[in-house]
Design a protein around this motif. Structure first.
Motif, PDB file in Angstrom:
ATOM      1  N   MET A   1     -79.297 -45.397  -0.826  1.00  0.00           N
ATOM      2  CA  MET A   1     -79.110 -46.079   0.448  1.00  0.00           C
ATOM      3  C   MET A   1     -79.634 -45.180   1.563  1.00  0.00           C
ATOM      4  SD  MET A   1     -75.622 -47.725   1.994  1.00  0.00           S
ATOM      5  CE  MET A   1     -75.604 -48.919   0.664  1.00  0.00           C
ATOM      6  N   ARG A   2     -80.555 -45.726   2.383  1.00  0.00           N
ATOM      7  CA  ARG A   2     -81.113 -44.906   3.451  1.00  0.00           C
ATOM      8  C   ARG A   2     -81.575 -45.794   4.603  1.00  0.00           C
ATOM      9  NH1 ARG A   2     -86.982 -42.959   1.002  1.00  0.00           N
ATOM     10  NH2 ARG A   2     -87.884 -45.050   0.762  1.00  0.00           N
ATOM     11  N   PHE A   3     -81.659 -45.188   5.766  1.00  0.00           N
ATOM     12  CA  PHE A   3     -82.170 -45.878   6.948  1.00  0.00           C
ATOM     13  C   PHE A   3     -83.675 -45.677   7.045  1.00  0.00           C
ATOM     14  CE2 PHE A   3     -77.776 -46.075   8.189  1.00  0.00           C
ATOM     15  CZ  PHE A   3     -77.703 -47.203   9.006  1.00  0.00           C
ATOM     16  N   GLU A   4     -84.359 -46.757   7.373  1.00  0.00           N
ATOM     17  CA  GLU A   4     -85.797 -46.700   7.595  1.00  0.00           C
ATOM     18  C   GLU A   4     -86.113 -47.312   8.954  1.00  0.00           C
ATOM     19  OE1 GLU A   4     -87.724 -48.585   4.310  1.00  0.00           O
ATOM     20  OE2 GLU A   4     -87.227 -46.955   2.917  1.00  0.00           O
ATOM     21  N   ARG A   5     -87.029 -46.681   9.666  1.00  0.00           N
ATOM     22  CA  ARG A   5     -87.378 -47.181  10.994  1.00  0.00           C
ATOM     23  C   ARG A   5     -88.201 -48.466  10.883  1.00  0.00           C
ATOM     24  NH1 ARG A   5     -88.128 -44.217  15.922  1.00  0.00           N
ATOM     25  NH2 ARG A   5     -88.261 -42.260  14.732  1.00  0.00           N
ATOM     26  N   VAL A   6     -87.814 -49.461  11.678  1.00  0.00           N
ATOM     27  CA  VAL A   6     -88.601 -50.694  11.780  1.00  0.00           C
ATOM     28  C   VAL A   6     -89.650 -50.523  12.862  1.00  0.00           C
ATOM     29  CG1 VAL A   6     -88.531 -53.165  12.276  1.00  0.00           C
ATOM     30  CG2 VAL A   6     -86.671 -52.096  10.978  1.00  0.00           C
ATOM     31  N   GLU A  49     -70.800 -45.268   2.800  1.00  0.00           N
ATOM     32  CA  GLU A  49     -72.154 -45.003   2.322  1.00  0.00           C
ATOM     33  C   GLU A  49     -73.163 -45.111   3.473  1.00  0.00           C
ATOM     34  OE1 GLU A  49     -72.660 -47.870  -0.751  1.00  0.00           O
ATOM     35  OE2 GLU A  49     -71.698 -46.644  -2.287  1.00  0.00           O
ATOM     36  N   ILE A  50     -72.963 -46.073   4.351  1.00  0.00           N
ATOM     37  CA  ILE A  50     -73.834 -46.219   5.517  1.00  0.00           C
ATOM     38  C   ILE A  50     -73.703 -45.006   6.431  1.00  0.00           C
ATOM     39  CG2 ILE A  50     -74.245 -47.606   7.594  1.00  0.00           C
ATOM     40  CD1 ILE A  50     -73.185 -50.031   5.898  1.00  0.00           C
ATOM     41  N   GLN A  51     -72.488 -44.525   6.614  1.00  0.00           N
ATOM     42  CA  GLN A  51     -72.273 -43.336   7.448  1.00  0.00           C
ATOM     43  C   GLN A  51     -72.985 -42.123   6.866  1.00  0.00           C
ATOM     44  OE1 GLN A  51     -68.013 -43.372   7.438  1.00  0.00           O
ATOM     45  NE2 GLN A  51     -67.880 -44.996   8.980  1.00  0.00           N
ATOM     46  N   ALA A  52     -72.939 -41.979   5.544  1.00  0.00           N
ATOM     47  CA  ALA A  52     -73.649 -40.864   4.910  1.00  0.00           C
ATOM     48  C   ALA A  52     -75.157 -40.996   5.120  1.00  0.00           C
ATOM     49  CB  ALA A  52     -73.317 -40.825   3.416  1.00  0.00           C
ATOM     50  N   ALA A  53     -75.667 -42.227   5.050  1.00  0.00           N
ATOM     51  CA  ALA A  53     -77.099 -42.450   5.286  1.00  0.00           C
ATOM     52  C   ALA A  53     -77.476 -42.148   6.730  1.00  0.00           C
ATOM     53  CB  ALA A  53     -77.463 -43.886   4.922  1.00  0.00           C
ATOM     54  N   LEU A  54     -76.588 -42.458   7.665  1.00  0.00           N
ATOM     55  CA  LEU A  54     -76.817 -42.113   9.073  1.00  0.00           C
ATOM     56  C   LEU A  54     -76.949 -40.604   9.243  1.00  0.00           C
ATOM     57  CD1 LEU A  54     -74.389 -44.339  11.209  1.00  0.00           C
ATOM     58  CD2 LEU A  54     -76.883 -44.359  11.283  1.00  0.00           C
ATOM     59  N   ARG A  55     -76.023 -39.877   8.652  1.00  0.00           N
ATOM     60  CA  ARG A  55     -76.055 -38.417   8.774  1.00  0.00           C
ATOM     61  C   ARG A  55     -77.321 -37.853   8.136  1.00  0.00           C
ATOM     62  NH1 ARG A  55     -70.477 -39.248   7.648  1.00  0.00           N
ATOM     63  NH2 ARG A  55     -70.816 -38.828   5.431  1.00  0.00           N
TER      64      ARG A  55
END
Length: 234
Positions: A1-6, A49-55
């Motif tokens: 799970m990870r954040f990707e820039r749009v 899990e989202i919080q960990a991906a934010l960090r």
């Protein structure tokens, strides 16, 4: 799970593509004055899990949490987000107050599915999503709006309604050329759907804008303006 820039300051963390898990993606509009999180995750564990991906991505913690609508896979993680103002449509606030009073638990889920078998897929997904029912808190928004609202960071909320949910809200980030659609154009949830129900492409058509380059739905791939137009043409 990870954040990707749009684009610009908009980042997306996609949900699980397995339809049986009913896991919506979330988005973050990053801002040093306080970021805006779009939807909360489907459960406290998903929110963590989202919080960990934010960090991991080095993104600033949210100050505002916006609900695109009241469905469980978008709001059940809210209790895991500290120090946020929860913003949502007035119709969703009423529905979530009722949801908060339900005795959520495995016995309750089982009893509801026996009463209405069409609830089975959704309620099985809830049972899989929640690790501990003791930590689940269904939270209505603490700030409501009816038609439109602009947050201090320039993020614009617009109520569009529709058949998927009466409180469906889209989130526009003009400086990044991004619109976050939530589930607004999807047909009604499975337990309410009829064979005649189809995606609301007319709603998407009304939202297309030459100044908006990216269209983000909660359970679908991100589309460019050109791809969105092509999809509407069929």
């Amino acid at each position: 799970m990870r954040f990707e820039r749009v684009a610009g300051r908009v980042w997306v963390c996609a949900g699980d593509p397995d339809p049986d898990l009913v896991q919506a993606g979330v988005a973050l509009v990053a801002d040093e004055r306080g970021s805006v999180l779009i939807d909360a995750g489907q459960s406290p564990s998903h929110a963590r899990e989202i919080q960990a991906a934010l960090r991991q991505a080095g993104l600033p913690a949210p100050r505002w949490l916006v609900y695109t609508h009241h469905h469980w896979d978008h709001v059940w993680g809210a209790g895991a987000w500290p120090d946020v103002e929860i913003v949502g449509h007035a119709a969703g606030a009423e529905l979530l107050r009722a949801e908060a009073n339900r005795p959520w638990s495995i016995p309750y889920l089982r009893a509801e599915v026996l009463r209405n078998r069409r609830l089975g897929p959704s309620f099985r997904a809830r049972a899989l999503a929640v690790d501990s029912w003791d930590e689940l808190t269904v939270l209505p928004p603490t700030r409501v709006f009816t038609d439109a609202l602009t947050l201090p960071t320039g993020v614009r909320l617009r109520h569009v309604g529709g058949r998927h949910a009466p409180d469906s809200t889209v989130v526009v980030v003009p400086d990044s050329g991004v619109i976050l659609l939530g589930d607004s154009w999807y047909p009604p949830p499975a337990h309410l759907r009829t064979p005649a129900d189809q995606p609301d492409l007319a709603l998407v058509g009304r939202l297309l804008d030459d100044d908006i380059g990216w269209y983000v739905s909660s359970h679908s791939p991100v589309l460019s303006l050109a791809e969105a137009r092509a999809a509407l043409r069929g």
